[in-house]
Design a protein around this motif. Structure first.
Motif, short mmCIF file in Angstrom:
data_model
loop_
_atom_site.label_atom_id
_atom_site.label_comp_id
_atom_site.label_asym_id
_atom_site.label_seq_id
_atom_site.Cartn_x
_atom_site.Cartn_y
_atom_site.Cartn_z
N TYR A 14 0.84 -1.20 0.00
CA TYR A 14 0.00 0.00 0.00
C TYR A 14 0.87 1.26 0.00
O TYR A 14 0.62 2.20 -0.74
N LYS A 15 1.89 1.26 0.87
CA LYS A 15 2.80 2.43 0.92
C LYS A 15 3.54 2.59 -0.40
O LYS A 15 3.81 3.71 -0.84
N TRP A 16 3.89 1.48 -1.04
CA TRP A 16 4.61 1.51 -2.31
C TRP A 16 3.76 2.19 -3.40
O TRP A 16 4.25 2.98 -4.19
N LEU A 30 2.09 6.93 -2.52
CA LEU A 30 3.26 7.67 -2.07
C LEU A 30 2.89 9.04 -1.52
O LEU A 30 2.00 9.72 -2.03
N LYS A 31 3.60 9.44 -0.46
CA LYS A 31 3.37 10.74 0.13
C LYS A 31 4.25 11.79 -0.55
O LYS A 31 5.38 11.50 -0.95
N LEU A 86 2.44 14.63 -7.05
CA LEU A 86 3.38 13.81 -7.83
C LEU A 86 2.91 13.72 -9.27
O LEU A 86 1.70 13.74 -9.55
N PRO A 87 3.83 13.60 -10.21
CA PRO A 87 3.41 13.31 -11.59
C PRO A 87 2.64 11.99 -11.62
O PRO A 87 2.87 11.11 -10.79
N THR A 102 5.37 18.19 -8.16
CA THR A 102 6.48 18.25 -7.20
C THR A 102 7.36 17.03 -7.38
O THR A 102 6.86 15.89 -7.42
N ILE A 103 8.65 17.26 -7.49
CA ILE A 103 9.62 16.16 -7.51
C ILE A 103 10.18 16.09 -6.09
O ILE A 103 10.91 16.98 -5.65
#
Length: 453
Positions: free
Chosen positions: A21-23, A26-27, A32-33, A345-346
């Motif tokens: 799930y975390k994978w 992503l936070k 995020l793109p 945001t990168i």
């Protein structure tokens, strides 16, 4: 006991589920793109390195551009990656080297390239080496061009850097070990006997052992000067305040030999393939070099720096070959801080993979981008980099060997078109994995130019 076992299994399942799930979720301090992270650890690496039988941008990249746009996220070689096919972002990454970004390679790349990865020298020796090799090729019924050019490059670079002579030490074949190394460089990093990655590491290990033995042999004969890079290394290692170590020097030599093996030999082979298929370009190239010979007071004299600088159409050929070939298909940089670009945001610590083929083969940047058209460069800047031409990177990430690569290609083409002609025999098919390869070779037959064509 059964209950304990069930609890452990349940805990394991919950942990794995939470990890997955975390994978996938992503936070980020921003947006995020879009994209997919693929499978945990594996990511989308296998899709990325799948063979592509075309010079065009790979299906992996093109499909994701259609789905997500010019900037998207993924996971490659065990790392979280932002892929840039956007010319502005790609240009910014190179320009911000050392500030917002730093050069980065996947751990598997660092392991096989070495943790410490210059170019110097010029024309007379290379012209002699090229001519001598072409004389030998004429005596053969067929020549596999990529291998022959790679051997020629090793003869030149090996002598200048480490006084290596494959004739004197035929058992120490540097090129063959590099071939095993190159074949596994863009493979999934499974260090298991039989895999491409394992063979890659073994190829590197053999080359490094050869280089280490050569250096130790030279150190045992301190008064024997060869006027090569090893001389500099040995003198520098003697100093008390030197920052150079044996490991750094061997990695540098390994990297320079690798870069010439892959970039220059691939580019020269590709240029000859393009010229074979384009008689008009070959005719104009030959005319430019024949004019150079006519202007000489002594026709037998070697190339001069002024002659090299006058090769306008030659540089157009070189630029167009490099644009289409994309010999270095990707460049990696790590974000040192959160970076805002357009609506995205990168995140700090993420990797940005600059995908130069998507820029060089974009019809917005180049009309008929898959067509070999050296005339498109007329009146344009023929050296350096820009937002739409980054075959050698840019800014601080501009390839230190760029001028050497151009010089090698120009001298080779000069020797070739002024003295020889050729006809294809077989092969010439191209595959990307994503590195450029000729899986069936490119076999040609060479003839002296004064013999009837």
């Amino acid at each position: 006991m059964l209950h304990v076992g069930l609890c452990l299994v349940a805990l394991f399942v919950v942990s794995i589920t939470h990890w997955v799930y975390k994978w996938r979720n992503l936070k980020c301090n921003g947006t995020l793109p879009p994209g997919s992270m693929g499978w945990p650890l594996l990511g989308e690496t296998l899709q990325f390195i799948a063979p592509s039988h075309t010079l065009d941008t790979s299906a992996f990249i093109k499909n994701r551009i259609k789905r997500y746009g010019s900037i998207f996220r993924t996971s490659l070689f065990g790392s979280r990656v932002i892929v840039s096919t956007d010319s502005e972002l790609s240009y910014m990454v190179f320009q911000q080297e050392g500030r917002s970004f730093e050069s980065w390679y996947p751990p598997s790349f660092r392991k096989v390239l070495g943790n410490q990865s210059l170019a110097f020298m010029h024309g007379g020796l290379l012209e002699t080496v090229a001519t001598r090799n072409m004389e030998r090729w004429v005596s053969q019924e067929t020549t596999e061009l990529k291998t022959a050019v790679a051997d020629m490059i090793y003869e030149f670079m090996g002598k200048k850097m480490i006084s290596y002579d494959p004739v004197e030490k035929p058992s120490e074949n540097l090129r063959e070990n590099y071939e095993a190394f190159v074949r596994g460089l863009y493979s999934f990093p499974l260090e298991i006997p039989g895999t491409a990655y394992y063979k890659c590491l073994q190829g590197r290990k053999k080359v490094m052992m050869m280089l280490k033995n050569m250096l130790e042999e030279r150190q045992a004969k301190p008064n024997e000067v060869q006027n090569d890079f090893f001389d500099y290394v040995i003198e520098e290692l003697k100093k008390n305040d030197t920052t150079l170590t044996e490991e750094i020097s061997l990695d540098l030599i390994f990297g320079l030999l690798f870069a010439n093996h892959e970039s220059t030999s691939q580019a020269i082979t590709l240029a000859i393939k393009f010229l074979t298929d384009n008689p008009r370009a070959l005719k104009e190239l030959a005319e430019e070099h024949e004019l150079i010979l006519k202007k000489r007071e002594k026709p037998e004299a070697g190339l001069t720096w002024e002659e090299y600088k006058s090769m306008t159409f030659t540089f157009q050929i070189i630029n167009e070959t490099l644009r289409l070939g994309n010999i270095a298909p990707v460049a990696f940089s790590k974000a040192l801080t959160d970076i805002k670009f357009k609506d995205y945001t990168i995140p700090s610590g993420w990797v940005v993979m600059v995908c130069s083929p998507a820029v060089h083969l974009d019809p917005v940047n180049y009309k008929d981008p898959l067509k070999f058209n050296p005339w498109r460069w007329e009146g344009m800047e023929l050296k350096g980099s820009s937002k739409t031409f980054m075959v050698f990177g840019g800014a601080q990430r501009y390839c230190v060997g760029a001028d050497l690569a151009r010089l090698q290609m120009a001298i080779f083409l000069h020797c070739l078109v002024t003295k020889y002609w050729w006809q294809p025999i077989k092969g010439g098919d191209i595959v990307r994995t994503p590195a450029l390869q000729f899986p069936n070779g490119f076999h040609v037959q060479f003839f002296e130019k004064d013999k009837q064509q």
